[in-house]
Design a protein around this motif. Sequence first.
Motif, PDB file in Angstrom:
ATOM      1  N   PRO A  20      33.450 -11.744 -39.456  1.00 44.16           N
ATOM      2  CA  PRO A  20      32.615 -12.298 -40.517  1.00 44.16           C
ATOM      3  C   PRO A  20      31.395 -11.471 -40.905  1.00 44.16           C
ATOM      4  CG  PRO A  20      32.278 -13.516 -38.479  1.00 44.16           C
ATOM      5  CD  PRO A  20      33.391 -12.543 -38.228  1.00 44.16           C
ATOM      6  N   ASN A  21      30.900 -10.628 -40.027  1.00 43.67           N
ATOM      7  CA  ASN A  21      29.639  -9.939 -40.309  1.00 43.67           C
ATOM      8  C   ASN A  21      29.768  -8.422 -40.276  1.00 43.67           C
ATOM      9  OD1 ASN A  21      28.151 -12.395 -40.473  1.00 43.67           O
ATOM     10  ND2 ASN A  21      28.208 -12.493 -38.236  1.00 43.67           N
ATOM     11  N   GLY A  22      28.948  -7.771 -41.081  1.00 42.31           N
ATOM     12  CA  GLY A  22      28.847  -6.321 -41.073  1.00 42.31           C
ATOM     13  C   GLY A  22      27.401  -5.912 -40.880  1.00 42.31           C
ATOM     14  N   ASN A  23      27.214  -4.702 -40.411  1.00 45.85           N
ATOM     15  CA  ASN A  23      25.872  -4.176 -40.170  1.00 45.85           C
ATOM     16  C   ASN A  23      25.811  -2.719 -40.594  1.00 45.85           C
ATOM     17  OD1 ASN A  23      24.667  -6.416 -38.536  1.00 45.85           O
ATOM     18  ND2 ASN A  23      26.413  -5.918 -37.223  1.00 45.85           N
ATOM     19  N   ALA A  24      24.609  -2.270 -40.906  1.00 38.97           N
ATOM     20  CA  ALA A  24      24.369  -0.856 -41.193  1.00 38.97           C
ATOM     21  C   ALA A  24      22.912  -0.551 -40.861  1.00 38.97           C
ATOM     22  CB  ALA A  24      24.641  -0.539 -42.661  1.00 38.97           C
ATOM     23  N   THR A  25      22.665   0.662 -40.414  1.00 36.58           N
ATOM     24  CA  THR A  25      21.305   1.140 -40.231  1.00 36.58           C
ATOM     25  C   THR A  25      20.903   1.855 -41.509  1.00 36.58           C
ATOM     26  OG1 THR A  25      21.631   1.407 -37.851  1.00 36.58           O
ATOM     27  CG2 THR A  25      19.824   2.657 -38.847  1.00 36.58           C
ATOM     28  N   LEU A  26      19.702   1.579 -41.994  1.00 39.47           N
ATOM     29  CA  LEU A  26      19.208   2.213 -43.211  1.00 39.47           C
ATOM     30  C   LEU A  26      18.354   3.415 -42.842  1.00 39.47           C
ATOM     31  CD1 LEU A  26      18.216  -0.953 -45.254  1.00 39.47           C
ATOM     32  CD2 LEU A  26      20.387   0.291 -45.237  1.00 39.47           C
ATOM     33  N   GLN A  27      18.723   4.557 -43.378  1.00 40.60           N
ATOM     34  CA  GLN A  27      17.968   5.786 -43.130  1.00 40.60           C
ATOM     35  C   GLN A  27      17.215   6.157 -44.413  1.00 40.60           C
ATOM     36  OE1 GLN A  27      19.895   9.187 -41.176  1.00 40.60           O
ATOM     37  NE2 GLN A  27      19.072  10.431 -42.852  1.00 40.60           N
ATOM     38  N   TYR A  28      15.919   5.868 -44.423  1.00 42.75           N
ATOM     39  CA  TYR A  28      15.077   6.223 -45.562  1.00 42.75           C
ATOM     40  C   TYR A  28      14.547   7.635 -45.363  1.00 42.75           C
ATOM     41  CZ  TYR A  28      14.882   1.250 -46.769  1.00 42.75           C
ATOM     42  OH  TYR A  28      15.199  -0.030 -47.126  1.00 42.75           O
ATOM     43  N   THR A  29      14.600   8.444 -46.418  1.00 44.88           N
ATOM     44  CA  THR A  29      14.031   9.796 -46.358  1.00 44.88           C
ATOM     45  C   THR A  29      13.066   9.959 -47.520  1.00 44.88           C
ATOM     46  OG1 THR A  29      16.060  10.674 -45.377  1.00 44.88           O
ATOM     47  CG2 THR A  29      14.541  12.265 -46.348  1.00 44.88           C
ATOM     48  N   ALA A  30      11.818  10.215 -47.189  1.00 51.05           N
ATOM     49  CA  ALA A  30      10.796  10.503 -48.202  1.00 51.05           C
ATOM     50  C   ALA A  30      10.586  12.005 -48.210  1.00 51.05           C
ATOM     51  CB  ALA A  30       9.492   9.796 -47.855  1.00 51.05           C
ATOM     52  N   SER A  31      10.401  12.568 -49.391  1.00 50.73           N
ATOM     53  CA  SER A  31      10.132  13.994 -49.461  1.00 50.73           C
ATOM     54  C   SER A  31       9.171  14.290 -50.595  1.00 50.73           C
ATOM     55  CB  SER A  31      11.434  14.792 -49.632  1.00 50.73           C
ATOM     56  OG  SER A  31      12.071  14.434 -50.830  1.00 50.73           O
ATOM     57  N   ALA A  32       8.472  15.373 -50.443  1.00 54.50           N
ATOM     58  CA  ALA A  32       7.512  15.779 -51.462  1.00 54.50           C
ATOM     59  C   ALA A  32       7.263  17.269 -51.352  1.00 54.50           C
ATOM     60  CB  ALA A  32       6.195  15.027 -51.278  1.00 54.50           C
ATOM     61  N   THR A  33       6.840  17.827 -52.460  1.00 54.14           N
ATOM     62  CA  THR A  33       6.400  19.218 -52.468  1.00 54.14           C
ATOM     63  C   THR A  33       4.896  19.223 -52.707  1.00 54.14           C
ATOM     64  OG1 THR A  33       6.726  19.454 -54.844  1.00 54.14           O
ATOM     65  CG2 THR A  33       8.593  20.027 -53.419  1.00 54.14           C
ATOM     66  N   PHE A  34       4.274  20.307 -52.389  1.00 53.16           N
ATOM     67  CA  PHE A  34       2.844  20.441 -52.587  1.00 53.16           C
ATOM     68  C   PHE A  34       2.478  20.224 -54.048  1.00 53.16           C
ATOM     69  CE2 PHE A  34      -1.109  22.841 -53.049  1.00 53.16           C
ATOM     70  CZ  PHE A  34      -1.831  22.374 -51.956  1.00 53.16           C
ATOM     71  N   SER A  35       3.317  20.704 -54.958  1.00 46.82           N
ATOM     72  CA  SER A  35       3.008  20.603 -56.389  1.00 46.82           C
ATOM     73  C   SER A  35       3.064  19.173 -56.920  1.00 46.82           C
ATOM     74  CB  SER A  35       3.947  21.498 -57.195  1.00 46.82           C
ATOM     75  OG  SER A  35       5.272  21.039 -57.082  1.00 46.82           O
TER      76      SER A  35
END
Length: 157
Positions: A121-136
């Motif tokens: 009946p149930n499913g699961n997942a791990t959420l992998q958030y990735t934040a990125s930025a450049t100096f500009s």
Amino acid sequence: MTPMKTLHRTLSCTLVIIAAVTSVSQSQQISLTGGNVTLSIATGTAGGQLINVVNTSVSLQYQKQGVLSKITVSTSCPGQRYNLSVLATSVTKGVAAPQVSLIDGSPAIDFITSIPKTGAPNGNATLQYTASATFSQGNSSELGDDVHTITYTILAQ
């Protein structure tokens, strides 16, 4: 010869992630554990490479439906300046999409598809958030933080 002056400015960007879930019926068919997430990028140099910060502290739980189902993802982040993506890992029911870029105003994107209507009946997942930025892209102390409201929705496929 006069030495050249070097300008040092720290890249400092913060992305605050507030996640929400919706389902096609009144019962709780999808939920999140792990709470809201704050990702902060605090280092960087002019002309340097993209800097990533990853968080995997949030899990998504979902219930099978009476039909083949999917989960979509979207974000609302007015004035978004920094990059944010999400990836479903360790998916127990269904098929995870490749890493999804979350961009304010984009339509909902298929995130986990082919969730079967039979079996456990149930499913699961791990959420992998990735934040990125450049100096500009600037920094939060001058431009403010990005605050994302991310919505996960379960519906018939």
